[in-house]
Design an enzyme around this catalytic site. Sequence first.
Site, PDB file in Angstrom:
ATOM      1  N   ASN A   1      24.796  30.992  68.992  1.00 22.26           N
ATOM      2  CA  ASN A   1      23.693  30.614  69.887  1.00 22.26           C
ATOM      3  C   ASN A   1      22.695  29.660  69.246  1.00 22.26           C
ATOM      4  O   ASN A   1      22.177  28.754  69.901  1.00 22.26           O
ATOM      5  CB  ASN A   1      23.006  31.860  70.457  1.00 22.26           C
ATOM      6  CG  ASN A   1      22.327  32.685  69.394  1.00 22.26           C
ATOM      7  OD1 ASN A   1      22.829  32.815  68.279  1.00 22.26           O
ATOM      8  ND2 ASN A   1      21.195  33.247  69.719  1.00 22.26           N
TER       9      ASN A   1
ATOM     10  N   GLU B   1      15.065  42.002  56.676  1.00 23.22           N
ATOM     11  CA  GLU B   1      13.665  41.792  56.333  1.00 23.22           C
ATOM     12  C   GLU B   1      13.429  40.301  56.268  1.00 23.22           C
ATOM     13  O   GLU B   1      14.355  39.533  56.106  1.00 23.22           O
ATOM     14  CB  GLU B   1      13.349  42.394  54.963  1.00 23.22           C
ATOM     15  CG  GLU B   1      13.378  43.903  54.901  1.00 23.22           C
ATOM     16  CD  GLU B   1      12.173  44.567  55.529  1.00 23.22           C
ATOM     17  OE1 GLU B   1      11.244  43.851  55.951  1.00 23.22           O
ATOM     18  OE2 GLU B   1      12.174  45.803  55.620  1.00 23.22           O
TER      19      GLU B   1
ATOM     20  N   CYS C   1      18.671  35.769  70.976  1.00 21.31           N
ATOM     21  CA  CYS C   1      18.575  37.233  70.892  1.00 21.31           C
ATOM     22  C   CYS C   1      17.178  37.710  71.255  1.00 21.31           C
ATOM     23  O   CYS C   1      16.999  38.846  71.665  1.00 21.31           O
ATOM     24  CB  CYS C   1      18.933  37.691  69.487  1.00 21.31           C
ATOM     25  SG  CYS C   1      17.975  36.848  68.211  1.00 21.31           S
TER      26      CYS C   1
ATOM     27  N   GLU D   1      21.783  41.852  61.954  1.00 15.42           N
ATOM     28  CA  GLU D   1      20.814  41.371  62.948  1.00 15.42           C
ATOM     29  C   GLU D   1      21.571  41.295  64.261  1.00 15.42           C
ATOM     30  O   GLU D   1      22.452  40.440  64.414  1.00 15.42           O
ATOM     31  CB  GLU D   1      20.245  40.023  62.525  1.00 15.42           C
ATOM     32  CG  GLU D   1      19.497  40.134  61.202  1.00 15.42           C
ATOM     33  CD  GLU D   1      18.792  38.859  60.771  1.00 15.42           C
ATOM     34  OE1 GLU D   1      19.184  37.779  61.237  1.00 15.42           O
ATOM     35  OE2 GLU D   1      17.870  38.960  59.958  1.00 15.42           O
TER      36      GLU D   1
HETATM   37  P1  NDP Z   1      29.641  38.111  67.957  1.00 10.13           P
HETATM   38  O1  NDP Z   1      29.274  39.468  67.464  1.00 10.13           O
HETATM   39  O2  NDP Z   1      30.758  37.975  68.893  1.00 10.13           O
HETATM   40  O3  NDP Z   1      29.965  37.131  66.740  1.00 10.13           O
HETATM   41  C1  NDP Z   1      29.074  36.900  65.685  1.00 10.13           C
HETATM   42  C2  NDP Z   1      29.853  36.389  64.494  1.00 10.13           C
HETATM   43  O4  NDP Z   1      30.721  37.420  64.039  1.00 10.13           O
HETATM   44  C3  NDP Z   1      30.742  35.194  64.810  1.00 10.13           C
HETATM   45  O5  NDP Z   1      30.800  34.333  63.693  1.00 10.13           O
HETATM   46  C4  NDP Z   1      32.081  35.851  65.047  1.00 10.13           C
HETATM   47  O6  NDP Z   1      33.140  34.970  64.847  1.00 10.13           O
HETATM   48  C5  NDP Z   1      32.052  36.936  63.981  1.00 10.13           C
HETATM   49  N1  NDP Z   1      32.951  38.058  64.198  1.00 10.13           N
HETATM   50  C6  NDP Z   1      33.465  38.529  65.354  1.00 10.13           C
HETATM   51  N2  NDP Z   1      34.258  39.601  65.108  1.00 10.13           N
HETATM   52  C7  NDP Z   1      34.255  39.798  63.771  1.00 10.13           C
HETATM   53  C8  NDP Z   1      34.888  40.734  62.900  1.00 10.13           C
HETATM   54  N3  NDP Z   1      35.710  41.701  63.353  1.00 10.13           N
HETATM   55  N4  NDP Z   1      34.667  40.640  61.575  1.00 10.13           N
HETATM   56  C9  NDP Z   1      33.847  39.691  61.091  1.00 10.13           C
HETATM   57  N5  NDP Z   1      33.229  38.767  61.864  1.00 10.13           N
HETATM   58  C10 NDP Z   1      33.417  38.826  63.193  1.00 10.13           C
HETATM   59  O7  NDP Z   1      28.302  37.508  68.551  1.00 10.13           O
HETATM   60  P2  NDP Z   1      28.127  36.131  69.300  1.00 10.13           P
HETATM   61  O8  NDP Z   1      28.613  35.021  68.449  1.00 10.13           O
HETATM   62  O9  NDP Z   1      28.636  36.297  70.683  1.00 10.13           O
HETATM   63  O10 NDP Z   1      26.526  36.004  69.312  1.00 10.13           O
HETATM   64  C11 NDP Z   1      25.728  36.544  70.283  1.00 10.13           C
HETATM   65  C12 NDP Z   1      25.142  37.880  69.820  1.00 10.13           C
HETATM   66  O11 NDP Z   1      24.387  37.694  68.646  1.00 10.13           O
HETATM   67  C13 NDP Z   1      24.186  38.448  70.839  1.00 10.13           C
HETATM   68  O12 NDP Z   1      24.410  39.836  70.943  1.00 10.13           O
HETATM   69  C14 NDP Z   1      22.824  38.179  70.227  1.00 10.13           C
HETATM   70  O13 NDP Z   1      21.821  39.061  70.642  1.00 10.13           O
HETATM   71  C15 NDP Z   1      23.127  38.336  68.778  1.00 10.13           C
HETATM   72  N6  NDP Z   1      22.114  37.663  67.985  1.00 10.13           N
HETATM   73  C16 NDP Z   1      21.221  38.413  67.258  1.00 10.13           C
HETATM   74  C17 NDP Z   1      20.197  37.797  66.554  1.00 10.13           C
HETATM   75  C18 NDP Z   1      19.223  38.590  65.746  1.00 10.13           C
HETATM   76  O14 NDP Z   1      18.549  37.996  64.915  1.00 10.13           O
HETATM   77  N7  NDP Z   1      19.102  39.885  65.933  1.00 10.13           N
HETATM   78  C19 NDP Z   1      20.033  36.340  66.587  1.00 10.13           C
HETATM   79  C20 NDP Z   1      21.028  35.661  67.374  1.00 10.13           C
HETATM   80  C21 NDP Z   1      22.030  36.309  68.036  1.00 10.13           C
HETATM   81  P3  NDP Z   1      33.757  34.138  66.101  1.00 10.13           P
HETATM   82  O15 NDP Z   1      32.659  33.700  66.976  1.00 10.13           O
HETATM   83  O16 NDP Z   1      34.416  33.024  65.409  1.00 10.13           O
HETATM   84  O17 NDP Z   1      34.685  35.098  66.759  1.00 10.13           O
END
Ligand code: NDP
Length: 484
Positions: free
Chosen positions: A150, A461, A282, A248
Site C-alpha cells: 500500500n 516501537e 492501515c 505491524e
Molecule cells: P499481506 O499480509 O498480504 O502481505 C504483506 C507482505 O507479506 C507482502 O510482502 C506479502 O508478500 C508477504 N507475505 C504474504 N504471505 C507471507 C508468508 N506466508 N510469509 C512471509 N511473507 C508473506 O498484506 P498486504 O500486502 O495485503 O497489505 C495490506 C495489509 O497491511 C493491511 O491489512 C494493512 O492494514 C496492513 N498494513 C499495516 C500497517 C501498519 O503499520 N500497521 C501499514 C500498512 C499496511 P506478497 O504480497 O508478495 O504476497
Amino acid sequence: MKTIENYIDGRFASPLSGVYLDNVEPATGAVYAQIPESDSADLERAVVAAEQALPAWRDTPLEQRADILLQLADAVAAASEELARAEAIDNGKPVAFARTVDCYRAAANIRFFANALTQFSSESHAMGATAINYTLRDPIGVVATISPWNLPLYLFTWKIAPALAAGNTVIAKPSEITPMTAYLFAQICQQVGLPKGVLNILHGRGQGIGQAMVEHPRIKAISFTGGTATGKHLAATAAPLFKKLSLELGGKNPALVFADCDLDKTVNQLVRAAFANQGQICLCASRIYVQREVYEPFKAAFVKAVKALQVGDPLLESTQQGALVSAAHRDKVLSYIELAKQEGGRVLCGGQQITMDGRCAQGFFVEPTVIEGLTINSRTNQEEIFGPVCTIEPFNDDAEALALANGTEYGLAASLWSQDVSRCHRLAKQLDFGIVWVNTWLMRDLRTPFGGMKASGVGREGGLEALRFFTEPKNVCIQYGDDS
Ligand code: NDP
C-alpha cells in the site's frame, strides 16, 4: 517490458530458477514488468552475502555509517520525481500523493535513523558500592524485512532504515504486487556506494520467498508489516524458531466527531483520512461516528465532499483518487459493498466500479463509497476492507462513542474531533489504540512509538526504540571487590 531483478551482494541478479512473475499496472490492467519469483536458492545467496557483509558493517564507525545512510536519504530525495512516477504506475496511487507522502517520508525515514544512530546509548545500572551492570546492544545479525503494497517505498524504508542503522545486514522483500520502487531503490544504493551485501532485496511471492525467509535458520529477526492473518501465520512459524518479531498489522480505525468540532475542517480532514490512497492505508478512518446533534449537517457536507473527489489517471496531477492495487483487491472491496447492503447498509454515495475512458479503460477503479445504517457487530464494521469505503453512524454521548470506537478486535489508530480539551484527554486515555490523533490525522513525529494494540500488532516501537528492536541486549555485571 521492464525486467526487475533481485539485488544480492551489491549486484543485480536474475532468479536462479529463471522464473518471473507478471507485474500489472493497476490503472490500465496491463502487464508492464516482470519480477523474479525468487526461491530458497536465491535466499541462500542473499544470506551468505549478508553474513559476509556483517562484520565490516557492524564495525563501521557510527559517524561513517550515518554518513552513508544520509547520502542514501539525499539520493532518495533527489530521485523523488522518478520514484513518485514509478510508484503511481506500480501501485495506482495519484502521483502527487506518491511524491508528498511515500517519497518524502521514505527519505525522512532514512535521514531520521541515520541521525538517531549517533544518539543511541545503552543503559547502566549501579548496585550501590557492590557492582555495576552495563548493557551492550549489538546488532542482531542478518535480519529480514517484509513489507506490503500500500505504501511500498515508505514502508520498505521504515523497516530497513532502523535495521541498517543499528548495524545489521538486511534481506528485504517488498510485496510482489508493487516491486518497482524497491528495485529503483537498489539502483540508488549502488550509486551511493552502500557496501555490497549490506542490503539485499529479493522479489517474489509471500508464500514462496517470504515464507522461506521467515523459516530460514540464520535469519535472526523479522520485521513485518501486512495483514493480521499473515502476521498470525508468521508468528506461528517464527516463534518456535525463537526469532525476534515485530508485527505491524491491520486496522479498523474509528473517527469520533463531536458537536463542538470545527465542522468544515473536520469534514475536509476526514475525507482525507477515509480516502487517501483510495483508503488503502492501515491508518485510514473507516468508521466515522458523529454526535447526533450534528449528524445530519456533517453527513450532508461529508457526502458532498466525497462525491467531489476527482477519480482519474494516477499520472495526472489533478487526480485525487487513483486505481485500487489489483483486480483481486477491487473485487474484494466490491464484495464488501455488497455485503454491507445485505447487512442493511444504505449506500449514501459511490458503491460501484468505475469504467474510465482511454488509457485507463481496463483499470481497477471503484467509486469512493459512504455507507450508513450498520451496527457495530456487522461484518462491514468489524473486518478490514482496506479500500475507498467508510461507514458513518450517529452516537449520543461519550460513553457510547467510546464503546463503538473500542468495539473491534483492532487497535491501530483513532481520531478525535472536538474543541473540548478535557474530553479529548479523557477519551484519548480510554481508547484502546496505539495512536490517537486529536483534530488531525496522519501527523507523524518519528521519535514517537508507532503501531497498534490488540490484533493490530506487537513488538513495534518508533524512534530510538525501533533501533533498539534491532539490537541484542547483553548485560555485563561487574562486582567491584571480592565480597559477595
Ligand atoms: P499481506 O499480509 O498480504 O502481505 C504483506 C507482505 O507479506 C507482502 O510482502 C506479502 O508478500 C508477504 N507475505 C504474504 N504471505 C507471507 C508468508 N506466508 N510469509 C512471509 N511473507 C508473506 O498484506 P498486504 O500486502 O495485503 O497489505 C495490506 C495489509 O497491511 C493491511 O491489512 C494493512 O492494514 C496492513 N498494513 C499495516 C500497517 C501498519 O503499520 N500497521 C501499514 C500498512 C499496511 P506478497 O504480497 O508478495 O504476497
